[in-house]
Scaffold this active site. Structure first.
Site, PDB file in Angstrom:
ATOM      1  N   GLU A 268      37.118  47.197  32.185  1.00 16.73           N
ATOM      2  CA  GLU A 268      36.258  46.281  31.436  1.00 16.73           C
ATOM      3  C   GLU A 268      34.823  46.394  31.940  1.00 16.73           C
ATOM      4  OE1 GLU A 268      35.915  41.440  30.571  1.00 16.73           O
ATOM      5  OE2 GLU A 268      37.091  42.198  32.263  1.00 16.73           O
ATOM      6  N   LYS A 327      36.047  41.975  21.997  1.00 17.13           N
ATOM      7  CA  LYS A 327      36.964  40.955  22.508  1.00 17.13           C
ATOM      8  C   LYS A 327      36.944  39.712  21.627  1.00 17.13           C
ATOM      9  CE  LYS A 327      38.191  38.582  26.824  1.00 17.13           C
ATOM     10  NZ  LYS A 327      37.804  38.319  28.229  1.00 17.13           N
ATOM     11  N   CYS A 379      40.827  41.987  29.499  1.00 18.97           N
ATOM     12  CA  CYS A 379      40.995  40.995  30.562  1.00 18.97           C
ATOM     13  C   CYS A 379      41.939  39.873  30.160  1.00 18.97           C
ATOM     14  CB  CYS A 379      39.624  40.468  30.976  1.00 18.97           C
ATOM     15  SG  CYS A 379      39.651  39.558  32.550  1.00 18.97           S
TER      16      CYS A 379
END
Length: 507
Positions: A268, A327, A379
């Site tokens: 990430e 995301k 994540c």
């Protein structure tokens, strides 16, 4: 529930509630001693015995303080060491967070004691399992959700893990709760009741062991070689613009020694700068080299929209084709500020780099990686099982990138890896996990770690990955069976309140 002879003093019951929550942490990674979860749940049941609804709430809250206090107090690391807060402020806010999450468990205690009427077996077998699981599910989505330490994760290596591809992590958690109720009966019921409880345990745990042998999805075509790289850049240095070049040199060195692989995955925000800033000098040359070598590269990078100024936490795939995923499930206070109009001043207090991300708009978490589709999560997103499963059945494998450096050398990276393993098992897909400082790993379709790069080690791991097709029952049905069964247990238990005559809390 228990006879008066087995009652324990109030202060001892309160201490037992807190200790029971604390001992539950031993069931999760890195310990993995899942029997301690059953011990903790039994202790919680004992602590609730004979309590009024108000005291039941208090003891449930203490149970939650023990579980979350020992299990997730690592959040203070991100506040203190990387959020530039004074130590006492970080500890105070971490304690406030734990105390708030513990209210969910207080709600369980209150409801159990409020509804405790009728046959004594009703609480351990019906109300307690159903209510605990429903509140755990509620905790997983209310106010964006905090699904950490859901009970089912403790069974990733245990017998009940065989149920995960059918009913998911919440369903496995419900079976753990029902097992605790059966253990309660094994200790407390009459001879006939103990026999039935023992049979129930054999059926549930034996069934899980048998289900571990079942294959729900099938390999598709030839496998490919994949590598995950871990640069182990300290979080305190990650966003220093003067270190961008040296950071990229480290990642490219790790990548170069894996250019014989078909796919290389970076963590990430591996590139700590916006895509448009590094497109010409880094991304395009790297994509050209990847095409030349016949390799695909997937990396984390922030992306800014030129027309709106909004920026996203994104995954970018390079090589034979380019694709991008932004995301969708952001971390409150870390990636966006909830109630920004009122809480805006806290942005300066937290001092998190690029902490005002916008939510991605993709309907499903899919990323084109060469001629294959991957189900991707960034994540925290892999903590939400229903969101990961949205990529199936099209996704042939899964990718998760993360930056657990925020939480230092704590339980967090181990717990997060455990979640990723459960996602692989639920979906019947290989999962490639690349993190900044660890733990990076490649996981097979049964949730087994094939190899890893440990925390705070600069390195890489590569192995053969098999693409899979098909869908597990969990992918098709989601959390509905588990939540429906939990609700059914509660409704059945509440039915006994109406049918049975009122009785004392002794049962």
């Amino acid at each position: 529930m228990l006879s008066p002879a087995f009652r324990i003093p109030p202060l001892l019951s309160a201490a037992l509630a807190c200790a029971s929550g604390a001992v539950m942490v031993l069931g999760f990674a890195p310990f993995g001693w899942y029997a301690f979860v059953l011990i903790g749940l039994l202790g919680f049941l004992v602590a609730l015995n004979g309590a009024s609804p108000r005291i039941g709430f208090l003891r449930g809250w203490l149970f939650g303080v023990g579980l979350m206090g020992f299990g997730v107090f690592w959040i203070r690391i991100s506040l203190n060491e990387f959020g530039n807060m004074d130590t006492w402020v970080a500890h105070l806010l971490a304690g406030l967070f734990v105390s708030t999450i513990a209210l969910f468990f207080g709600f369980v205690g209150w409801l159990v004691r409020r509804l405790d009427r009728g046959p004594a077996w009703r609480v351990p077998l019906l109300l307690f399992p159903g209510l605990y699981l429903l509140v755990e599910w509620l905790r997983g989505w209310l106010f964006t959700g905090f699904p950490w330490l859901s009970l089912g994760y403790t069974q990733i290596d245990g017998p009940l893990g065989g149920f995960a591809p059918i009913i998911g992590v919440y369903g496995v958690g419900l079976l753990i709760l029902m097992s605790a109720g059966l253990l309660w009966g094994l200790l407390r019921w009459s001879a006939r009741g103990r026999v039935l409880a023992a049979l129930g345990l054999v059926v549930v745990w034996g069934g899980g062991m048998l289900l571990k042998q079942v294959t729900w999805t099938a390999p598709s075509g030839q496998g490919f070689r994949a590598a995950v790289v871990q640069a182990s850049i300290p979080q305190s240095m990650k966003w220093d613009p003067d270190l961008l070049v040296s950071t990229m040199e480290i990642y490219w060195e790790l990548t170069e020694r894996n250019l014989d692989a078909d796919l290389v995955v970076w963590p990430e925000t591996a590139i700590p700068d916006f895509l448009h800033h590094v497109r010409d000098v880094l991304i395009d040359p790297m994509a050209a080299r990847a095409r030349q070598e016949g390799t695909e590269i997937v990396l984390g990078i922030p992306v800014m929209e030129s027309d709106t100024g909004r920026h996203f936490n994104a995954l970018l795939s390079l090589g034979s084709r380019e694709d991008l995923y932004a995301k969708r499930h952001l971390v409150p206070f870390g990636e966006f500020m909830p109630l920004k109009t009122w809480l805006g001043p806290l942005v300066d207090l937290f001092q998190v780099p690029i902490s005002d991300f916008s939510r991605g708009s993709a309907e499903r978490p899919l990323l084109a990686v060469g001629d294959r589709l991957a189900g991707v999560s960034i994540c925290y997103e892999d903590a939400f099982p229903a969101e990961v499963s949205q990529a199936l059945p099209e996704a042939e494998f899964l990718i998760n990138v993360s930056n657990d450096a925020w939480f230092g050398d704590s339980l967090a990276p181990h717990q997060h890896l455990e979640m990723a393993r459960m996602r692989a098992l639920e979906n019947g897909r290989y999962l490639l996990r690349a993190t900044n400082t660890g733990i990076s790993a490649i996981i097979d379709q049964r949730g087994r770690v094939l190899g890893m790069v440990p925390s705070f080690v600069r390195g890489d791991f590569a192995t053969e990955v098999r693409p899979y097709v098909g869908a597990t029952p969990y992918v098709r049905l989601g959390n509905a069976p588990a939540i429906g069964l939990a609700a059914g247990l509660v409704l059945l238990g509440v039915g006994f309140v109406r049918l049975a005559p009122s009785r004392s809390a002794d049962g």
